[in-house]
Write a protein that holds these residues in place. Structure first.
Motif, PDB file in Angstrom:
ATOM      1  N   VAL A 299      -3.132   4.617   1.656  1.00  0.00           N
ATOM      2  CA  VAL A 299      -4.301   5.692   2.228  1.00  0.00           C
ATOM      3  C   VAL A 299      -3.533   6.601   2.655  1.00  0.00           C
ATOM      4  O   VAL A 299      -2.213   6.915   2.411  1.00  0.00           O
ATOM      5  N   ARG A 300      -4.427   8.108   2.879  1.00  0.00           N
ATOM      6  CA  ARG A 300      -3.767   9.414   2.375  1.00  0.00           C
ATOM      7  C   ARG A 300      -3.874   9.759   4.016  1.00  0.00           C
ATOM      8  O   ARG A 300      -5.829  10.082   4.073  1.00  0.00           O
ATOM      9  N   LEU A 301      -3.304  10.203   4.386  1.00  0.00           N
ATOM     10  CA  LEU A 301      -3.615  11.530   6.121  1.00  0.00           C
ATOM     11  C   LEU A 301      -3.582  13.057   5.010  1.00  0.00           C
ATOM     12  O   LEU A 301      -2.219  13.681   5.310  1.00  0.00           O
ATOM     13  N   GLU A 302      -4.780  13.782   5.797  1.00  0.00           N
ATOM     14  CA  GLU A 302      -4.639  15.066   4.564  1.00  0.00           C
ATOM     15  C   GLU A 302      -4.546  15.718   5.993  1.00  0.00           C
ATOM     16  O   GLU A 302      -5.475  15.704   6.792  1.00  0.00           O
ATOM     17  N   VAL A 303      -4.479  16.991   5.939  1.00  0.00           N
ATOM     18  CA  VAL A 303      -4.401  18.254   7.183  1.00  0.00           C
ATOM     19  C   VAL A 303      -4.923  19.688   5.933  1.00  0.00           C
ATOM     20  O   VAL A 303      -3.810  20.090   5.617  1.00  0.00           O
ATOM     21  N   ASP A 304      -6.166  20.137   6.861  1.00  0.00           N
ATOM     22  CA  ASP A 304      -6.059  20.905   5.595  1.00  0.00           C
ATOM     23  C   ASP A 304      -6.566  22.798   6.864  1.00  0.00           C
ATOM     24  O   ASP A 304      -7.748  21.920   7.991  1.00  0.00           O
ATOM     25  N   VAL A 305      -5.667  23.742   6.572  1.00  0.00           N
ATOM     26  CA  VAL A 305      -6.196  24.352   7.853  1.00  0.00           C
ATOM     27  C   VAL A 305      -7.833  25.198   6.957  1.00  0.00           C
ATOM     28  O   VAL A 305      -7.757  25.542   5.837  1.00  0.00           O
TER      29      VAL A 305
ATOM     30  N   LEU B 262       0.681  -1.433  -0.253  1.00  0.00           N
ATOM     31  CA  LEU B 262      -0.165  -0.184   0.136  1.00  0.00           C
ATOM     32  C   LEU B 262       0.752   1.242  -0.198  1.00  0.00           C
ATOM     33  O   LEU B 262       2.064   1.072   0.796  1.00  0.00           O
ATOM     34  N   GLU B 263       0.387   2.596  -0.973  1.00  0.00           N
ATOM     35  CA  GLU B 263       1.484   3.836  -0.926  1.00  0.00           C
ATOM     36  C   GLU B 263       0.702   4.398   0.015  1.00  0.00           C
ATOM     37  O   GLU B 263      -0.181   4.462   0.755  1.00  0.00           O
ATOM     38  N   LEU B 264       1.057   4.990   1.373  1.00  0.00           N
ATOM     39  CA  LEU B 264       0.895   5.201   3.014  1.00  0.00           C
ATOM     40  C   LEU B 264       1.010   7.568   2.144  1.00  0.00           C
ATOM     41  O   LEU B 264       2.320   6.977   1.870  1.00  0.00           O
ATOM     42  N   GLN B 265       0.783   8.291   2.333  1.00  0.00           N
ATOM     43  CA  GLN B 265       0.682   9.447   2.437  1.00  0.00           C
ATOM     44  C   GLN B 265       0.163  10.305   3.060  1.00  0.00           C
ATOM     45  O   GLN B 265      -0.644  10.096   3.992  1.00  0.00           O
ATOM     46  N   SER B 266       1.058  11.786   3.150  1.00  0.00           N
ATOM     47  CA  SER B 266       0.605  12.486   3.223  1.00  0.00           C
ATOM     48  C   SER B 266       0.600  13.815   2.999  1.00  0.00           C
ATOM     49  O   SER B 266       1.073  14.216   1.851  1.00  0.00           O
ATOM     50  N   ALA B 267      -0.704  14.950   3.662  1.00  0.00           N
ATOM     51  CA  ALA B 267      -0.441  15.949   2.257  1.00  0.00           C
ATOM     52  C   ALA B 267      -0.616  16.927   3.758  1.00  0.00           C
ATOM     53  O   ALA B 267      -2.360  16.949   4.373  1.00  0.00           O
ATOM     54  N   ILE B 268      -0.115  18.224   3.944  1.00  0.00           N
ATOM     55  CA  ILE B 268      -0.394  19.018   4.770  1.00  0.00           C
ATOM     56  C   ILE B 268      -0.397  20.267   4.529  1.00  0.00           C
ATOM     57  O   ILE B 268       0.998  20.868   3.654  1.00  0.00           O
ATOM     58  N   ALA B 269      -1.341  21.316   4.857  1.00  0.00           N
ATOM     59  CA  ALA B 269      -1.205  22.513   4.167  1.00  0.00           C
ATOM     60  C   ALA B 269      -0.164  23.553   4.369  1.00  0.00           C
ATOM     61  O   ALA B 269       0.165  22.773   6.119  1.00  0.00           O
ATOM     62  N   THR B 270       0.297  23.848   4.129  1.00  0.00           N
ATOM     63  CA  THR B 270       1.437  24.630   3.724  1.00  0.00           C
ATOM     64  C   THR B 270       1.420  26.481   4.854  1.00  0.00           C
ATOM     65  O   THR B 270       2.312  26.432   5.859  1.00  0.00           O
ATOM     66  N   GLU B 271      -0.241  26.220   5.020  1.00  0.00           N
ATOM     67  CA  GLU B 271      -0.476  27.899   5.671  1.00  0.00           C
ATOM     68  C   GLU B 271      -0.990  26.809   7.462  1.00  0.00           C
ATOM     69  O   GLU B 271      -1.050  27.635   8.549  1.00  0.00           O
ATOM     70  N   LEU B 272      -0.352  25.564   7.675  1.00  0.00           N
ATOM     71  CA  LEU B 272      -0.574  25.403   9.056  1.00  0.00           C
ATOM     72  C   LEU B 272       0.220  25.577   9.826  1.00  0.00           C
ATOM     73  O   LEU B 272       1.792  25.416   9.622  1.00  0.00           O
ATOM     74  N   PRO B 273       0.458  26.390  10.962  1.00  0.00           N
ATOM     75  CA  PRO B 273       0.811  27.124  12.132  1.00  0.00           C
ATOM     76  C   PRO B 273       1.722  25.854  12.578  1.00  0.00           C
ATOM     77  O   PRO B 273       2.093  24.026  12.643  1.00  0.00           O
ATOM     78  N   ASP B 274       3.603  26.985  12.984  1.00  0.00           N
ATOM     79  CA  ASP B 274       4.615  25.513  12.892  1.00  0.00           C
ATOM     80  C   ASP B 274       4.141  25.066  14.511  1.00  0.00           C
ATOM     81  O   ASP B 274       4.041  24.031  15.210  1.00  0.00           O
ATOM     82  N   ARG B 275       3.826  25.195  15.476  1.00  0.00           N
ATOM     83  CA  ARG B 275       3.381  25.132  16.525  1.00  0.00           C
ATOM     84  C   ARG B 275       1.935  25.260  17.739  1.00  0.00           C
ATOM     85  O   ARG B 275       1.443  26.256  16.661  1.00  0.00           O
ATOM     86  N   LEU B 276       1.367  23.841  17.716  1.00  0.00           N
ATOM     87  CA  LEU B 276      -0.198  24.331  18.571  1.00  0.00           C
ATOM     88  C   LEU B 276       0.078  24.101  20.065  1.00  0.00           C
ATOM     89  O   LEU B 276       0.653  23.660  20.330  1.00  0.00           O
ATOM     90  N   MET B 277      -1.563  24.965  20.325  1.00  0.00           N
ATOM     91  CA  MET B 277      -1.259  23.835  21.723  1.00  0.00           C
ATOM     92  C   MET B 277      -3.053  23.120  21.598  1.00  0.00           C
ATOM     93  O   MET B 277      -3.536  23.074  20.887  1.00  0.00           O
ATOM     94  N   GLY B 278      -2.045  21.631  22.466  1.00  0.00           N
ATOM     95  CA  GLY B 278      -3.491  20.312  22.206  1.00  0.00           C
ATOM     96  C   GLY B 278      -2.538  19.503  23.486  1.00  0.00           C
ATOM     97  O   GLY B 278      -1.776  19.598  23.839  1.00  0.00           O
ATOM     98  N   ASP B 279      -3.170  18.548  22.756  1.00  0.00           N
ATOM     99  CA  ASP B 279      -2.936  16.919  23.723  1.00  0.00           C
ATOM    100  C   ASP B 279      -1.996  16.666  22.431  1.00  0.00           C
ATOM    101  O   ASP B 279      -2.974  15.821  21.736  1.00  0.00           O
ATOM    102  N   PRO B 280      -0.760  16.415  21.919  1.00  0.00           N
ATOM    103  CA  PRO B 280      -0.492  15.672  21.525  1.00  0.00           C
ATOM    104  C   PRO B 280      -0.325  13.981  21.502  1.00  0.00           C
ATOM    105  O   PRO B 280      -1.042  13.613  20.334  1.00  0.00           O
TER     106      PRO B 280
END
Length: 841
Positions: free
Chosen positions: A410-416, A369-387
Motif C-alpha cells: 500500500v502506498r500513500l502519496e502527497v503531491d503539490v 505487505l509493504e507500507l510506503q509513503s511518498a510526500i512531495a518535497t515542496e509540501l509546506p511545513d504547516r497548513l491550516m485545516g482539520d488534522p
C-alpha cells in the motif's frame, strides 16, 4: 325644378354640388343618370358625356345592376331614405368600403323625379372599426377564459370590467354583477382600505406596483393569498382615469410553503432527537466498552496460557471493532444532520501522514505487505485545516487498502499540484488594520494505492454509498459495515474536495482526492504550543499589558472575555451597551476597545461611528476590534465602513484574542520581564471594572465559588435527560482556568440564561421586534461559549424569524426555546452540583 333636365341647367345647383366633398349622383325615375358632380366623375374616372343617360344595366354586371335598381325602387315606393355601408371597387381598382345614402327627389309640387345617391369613402374607418372589433374580441376571449383575475377600475375604485375568473372568485355568476362595485362591497374593511390606498398611490404617482404578495381577507370565508400587479389606467390623451391589474391566486403555494417549513421543522426535530439518542447510546455503550477494553488490557498483562491469551485477544479485537463501529455511526449521523463542524488549526500534513502509516505498521507486516509513503518535497511545513478529519479519511482509506490486499503493498502519496501566492498588499483597502495578509494557498492531491483484489466497474459507484460493499461475499470474508468509505467521501466533500476511485480487478485500487488548503503563516503558533495557553500563557509574554474597554451586553460573554484578557495579562473595563461604551471612552484612556456589533440602546457600529466622529481633528485614535458572531463578507464591510480596525469572530479563543491585541502592545525592556510576570500572576479578579452591580455580583460570586482548578474535578457526568446539552470539551478549549473556568462560566451563564429566556417570554407576544431579536442574539452568543448548541440553534431561529418577520412562527419557536432551556439549565445544575463547592458560595 319641374323636370330632371333642370339639374344640368341650373348653374347654382351645379356649383353647390361640385363643392361637396361627397360623391353625388342623380338618376331619373326610369334609372337614367341625369346629374353627377365632379367628385363622382373623378371617383368613377369618367366624363359626364360618357355617363349621361346611362342606366345601371349599362355600367354594372346584371346581379349588381338588379340590386341597385331594387334599392332605387324601394326608396321611390316608400319615400324612406336607404343608408348602408358596403364593399365596392375603388377608383384605384382596389376593394374598399363606402357609406351610401339614397333618397327620393321631388319637384316643388311633390312630384317624384328620381333618386339622389350620396356616398363617400369610409375604407379607413371600416378597417379601424374592424381592428377595434378584433381587439375587443381578443380582450373578451382573454377575460372569459384566463384563470387569473383581471380588473379595470375608475378613479373611485369602482370595477368597470373584470374577468370571468374574478367574478367567480367573488362568488358571482356574471361579470356584470361585479361592475360598479368596490372592494369594500366584497372584502373585509381592512383589506378594502389597503387596496384603496394602493390604488390612490398608483393614481397619484403613475407608477405600477409589481408582483406584490397580498393576503386577501373575506367576511365569510378563509383568507386567501394572491400575487398582484397594479398599474395606472390611461386614456388616449395619456391622462390617468383609473387603475387596472392582474392577480394570481397563490394560496396553495403559501400553504405548501407553510407545510414545507413545518416539514423542515419536524425534520430538524427528528434530527435533534436522533442526535440525542445517538449521544445517549454512545454514552451508554462507551461506558461498559471502556471498562471491557481496560479490563481486557489488564488481563492480557497477567500470566495466561495460550488458550486464554487467544480468548483475551478475541475480546480486545471485538471490543475495538465495536468501538470503531460506534464512532463511524456517530460520525455518519453528524454528517447526515449537517452538524459536523471542521476545525481550522495549524498542523503538519507530513506528520499526519507518517503517524497514520505508523498505526498500520503491525497489521501490514502481519500480512507481509509493504507500507510506503511518498510526500512531495515542496509540501509546506504547516497548513491550516482539520488534522483529525484528514487523519480519519487517510485511516479509512489505508485500512481498507490493507484489508483488501493480500500481496504487494500500500502506498500513500502527497503531491503539490499548485501553490497560489497571496502576498500582503499594502494598498489593499479591504485588509483591516492590524491584520496580516492572506495566506498562500496550496492545492494537494492525496492518493492511497494498493495492489489488492480491485473493484468491478459495475460496483464502483456503490462502494461510496453508506452501508455498501462490493458484494455480500466481501462482507462475509472481510467484515465491516460499509460506512468508512461513505464517511470519507462526505468528509472530503466538507473539506472542499471530491473522493475519486480508480480500480481494476486483480490489479489494485487507487482512492485519491484534492484539497485546497491555506499555508499556515509563520507568525501563527501551532496547536501544540498553545495547549497550556489558557492556563497562564501570558506569563511568557514580553509585551506591555493593555487597558481594554470591552463593549458586550451578555453577562456570560463579559465573564469569558474578562477571563481571557486577565489570562493574557491585560486590564479590562466592561460596558453593557454602546452608549455606556461611549461614556467610558470619553472619561478614560483605553489602548483598545473590543466592540460587540449587536447591543441594546446603541449598537457597536453606531458607537464606533460616534467615537470616530469625536476623534476628528485630534491626534487620538483608539483601535476598535469588532466582536461578531459570523465573519461574513458583509460583516467585515460593515466594520470597515463604521471605522473599526479589525474584527474577531465568536466564540473567541485565547490565541485569536492574543493575535488581535499583539499589534497594539509595546515591547518591554528585558529587565522588566520578571516584574511583569509577577504582576500578571498576582492580578486579582477585582482588577476587572464591570459595567453594573448585577454583573459584578454574578461574576465575583462565580470566582468565589470556583477559585481555582485545584478545587474541582474533571470527571463530570450527566444524566440521560441532560446528556448532550453541553459540550464541555469545547468550552474547556477556549475558557481560561480549565475546569474551574468552565464552572465559573456555567455559574454566570445560569443567571443570564434565565433572565434572557424570561425576557424573550415577555417580548415575543408583542411581536418579533428589535428587542426580541437582540435578546435572542445575546442568548445565542452565551450558549456558544458554554457549548449549549441546541439552545444556541433555538435562539438563532428566533433571531432569523425576526429578521424575516415570520410572526406566525413565534409561539412555536418560543416553546422550543423554553423546552431546550429547561434541559440546559438542568444540565448546568448537574454540572455545578458535581463541582464540590458549597451551595452558599
Amino acid at each position: 325644378m319641374s323636370h330632371v333636365s333642370e339639374f344640368q341647367t341650373s348653374a347654382t345647383y351645379r356649383a353647390l354640388a361640385n363643392a361637396l366633398p361627397l360623391n353625388l349622383l342623380i338618376k331619373s325615375a326610369d334609372g337614367r343618370r341625369v346629374f353627377a358632380n365632379d367628385s363622382y366623375l373623378k371617383w368613377r374616372n369618367v366624363t359626364w358625356d360618357e355617363l349621361a343617360g346611362k342606366r345601371d344595366e349599362d355600367l354594372f354586371p346584371p346581379e349588381i345592376a338588379q340590386k341597385y335598381r331594387a334599392d332605387d325602387q324601394q326608396v321611390m315606393d316608400t319615400g324612406e331614405p336607404l343608408h348602408s355601408v358596403e364593399s365596392t371597387r375603388l377608383g384605384d381598382n382596389s376593394i374598399g368600403w363606402i357609406e351610401r345614402v339614397k333618397t327620393a327627389v321631388h319637384d316643388h309640387r311633390g312630384k317624384l323625379l328620381g333618386i339622389q345617391v350620396l356616398f363617400w369613402d369610409v375604407t379607413a374607418k371600416v378597417e379601424k372599426e374592424k381592428a377595434s372589433q378584433f381587439e375587443q374580441s381578443l380582450l373578451n376571449t382573454l377575460l372569459a377564459n384566463i384563470p387569473d383575475s383581471i380588473y379595470f377600475k375608475d378613479v373611485d375604485s369602482r370595477f368597470i370590467r373584470v374577468s370571468q375568473a374574478m367574478a367567480q372568485k367573488f362568488g358571482l355568476q356574471s361579470v356584470e354583477q361585479v361592475h360598479g362595485r368596490t372592494d369594500a362591497d366584497i372584502f373585509t374593511p381592512e383589506h378594502a382600505e389597503a387596496a384603496r390606498k394602493d390604488e390612490l398611490t398608483v393614481i397619484a404617482t403613475g407608477e405600477a406596483l409589481v408582483d406584490r404578495e397580498e393576503r386577501e381577507t373575506w367576511p365569510d370565508r378563509e383568507d386567501t393569498w394572491c400575487m398582484t400587479t397594479k398599474m395606472p389606467l390611461r386614456n388616449e390623451e395619456g391622462d390617468i382615469i383609473g387603475t387596472f391589474g392582474i392577480s394570481r391566486d397563490i394560496t396553495e403555494l403559501k400553504r405548501s410553503e407553510a407545510a414545507l417549513r413545518e416539514a423542515v421543522r419536524m425534520a430538524d426535530a427528528a434530527n435533534r432527537s436522533k442526535s440525542e439518542f445517538l449521544a445517549n447510546m454512545s454514552h451508554e455503550i462507551r461506558t461498559p466498552m471502556n471498562a471491557l477494553i481496560g479490563m481486557a488490557d489488564l488481563l492480557s498483562q497477567t500470566d495466561l496460557d495460550a488458550d486464554q491469551q487467544d480468548y483475551v485477544q478475541i475480546i480486545q479485537e471485538s471490543s475495538n471493532g465495536l468501538l470503531r463501529l460506534i464512532n463511524d455511526i456517530l460520525d455518519f449521523s453528524k454528517i447526515e444532520a449537517r452538524r459536523l463542524e471542521l476545525e481550522s488549526v495549524p498542523f503538519s500534513l507530513s506528520k499526519t501522514v507518517e503517524s497514520t502509516l505508523r498505526s498500520f505498521a503491525l497489521p501490514a507486516s502481519e500480512k507481509g505487505l509493504e507500507l510506503q509513503s511518498a510526500i512531495a518535497t515542496e509540501l509546506p511545513d504547516r497548513l491550516m485545516g482539520d488534522p483529525g478529519r484528514v487523519r480519519q479519511v487517510l485511516t479509512n482509506l489505508v485500512g481498507n487498502a490493507i484489508k483488501f490486499t493480500d500481496n504487494g503493498g500500500v502506498r500513500l502519496e502527497v503531491d503539490v499540484l499548485l501553490r497560489e501566492e497571496n502576498p500582503l498588499d499594502s494598498n489593499n483597502g479591504d485588509q483591516p488594520s492590524g491584520k496580516v495578509g492572506r495566506p498562500d494557498l496550496v492545492t494537494l492531491r492525496l492518493s492511497v494505492r494498493d495492489s489488492g483484489i480491485g473493484i468491478p466497474p459495475a460496483q464502483q459507484d456503490a462502494v461510496l454509498n453508506p452501508f455498501t460493499q462490493a458484494d455480500a461475499s466481501t462482507t462475509r470474508r472481510f467484515g465491516g459495515t460499509g460506512l468508512g468509505l461513505s464517511i470519507s467521501r462526505q468528509l472530503v466533500e466538507l473539506m472542499g474536495g471530491k473522493l475519486v476511485l480508480q480500480s481494476e480487478v486483480g490489479v489494485g485500487t487507487t482512492f485519491s482526492f484534492e484539497l485546497r488548503m491555506p499555508v499556515c503563516p509563520e507568525s501563527v503558533p501551532s496547536e501544540d504550543d498553545d495547549e497550556e495557553e489558557d492556563l497562564g500563557g501570558a506569563s511568557h509574554q514580553r509585551l506591555a499589558p493593555l487597558r481594554v474597554l470591552v463593549a458586550e451586553d451578555g453577562v456570560t460573554n463579559q465573564h469569558v472575555i474578562a477571563g481571557l484578557l486577565r489570562s493574557l495579562g491585560h486590564q479590562c473595563s466592561i460596558a453593557s451597551d454602546g452608549r455606556e461604551t461611549l461614556t467610558k471612552w470619553r472619561c478614560e484612556e483605553y489602548d483598545v476597545v473590543l466592540m460587540d456589533m449587536h447591543m441594546p440602546v446603541m449598537d457597536g457600529l453606531e458607537a464606533t461611528r460616534a467615537i470616530r466622529q469625536e476623534e476628528l481633528g485630534t491626534s487620538r485614535h483608539t483601535p476598535i476590534i469588532a466582536l461578531t458572531a459570523a465573519a461574513m463578507s458583509e460583516d467585515a464591510a460593515a466594520c470597515r465602513a463604521a471605522g473599526m480596525d479589525s474584527y474577531l469572530t465568536k466564540p473567541i479563543h485565547s490565541r485569536k484574542l492574543r493575535e488581535a491585541l499583539t499589534p497594539y502592545q509595546k515591547e518591554l525592556p528585558q529587565s522588566d520581564d520578571t516584574s511583569l510576570a509577577e504582576t500578571i500572576d498576582q492580578t486579582p479578579v477585582d482588577h476587572l471594572k464591570l459595567s453594573d452591580d448585577q454583573s459584578s455580583v454574578t461574576i465575583n460570586a462565580a470566582h468565589a465559588a470556583f477559585p481555582s482548578a485545584g478545587s474541582t474535578s474533571n470527571a463530570i457526568s450527566f444524566s440521560s435527560n441532560t446528556l448532550g446539552c453541553l459540550d464541555l470539551d469545547s468550552a474547556r478549549s477556549r475558557i481560561p482556568g480549565g475546569t474551574a473556568g468552565v464552572l465559573r462560566l456555567a455559574f454566570v451563564f445560569r443567571t443570564e440564561c434565565e433572565q434572557l429566556v424570561s425576557k424573550l417570554s415577555d417580548e415575543m407576544p408583542a411581536g418579533l421586534n428589535d428587542d426580541a431579536r437582540r435578546t435572542a442574539h445575546t442568548l445565542k452568543g452565551a450558549c456558544g461559549l458554554l457549548g449549549a448548541k441546541q439552545l444556541q440553534i433555538a435562539a438563532e431561529r428566533i433571531e432569523e424569524a425576526g429578521r424575516e418577520n415570520r410572526v406566525a412562527d413565534a409561539p412555536q419557536l418560543l416553546d422550543d426555546l423554553k423546552r431546550e432551556a429547561e434541559r440546559v439549565l438542568a444540565a448546568v445544575d448537574e454540572l455545578l452540583s458535581q463541582s464540590g463547592s458549597p451551595d452558599e458560595a
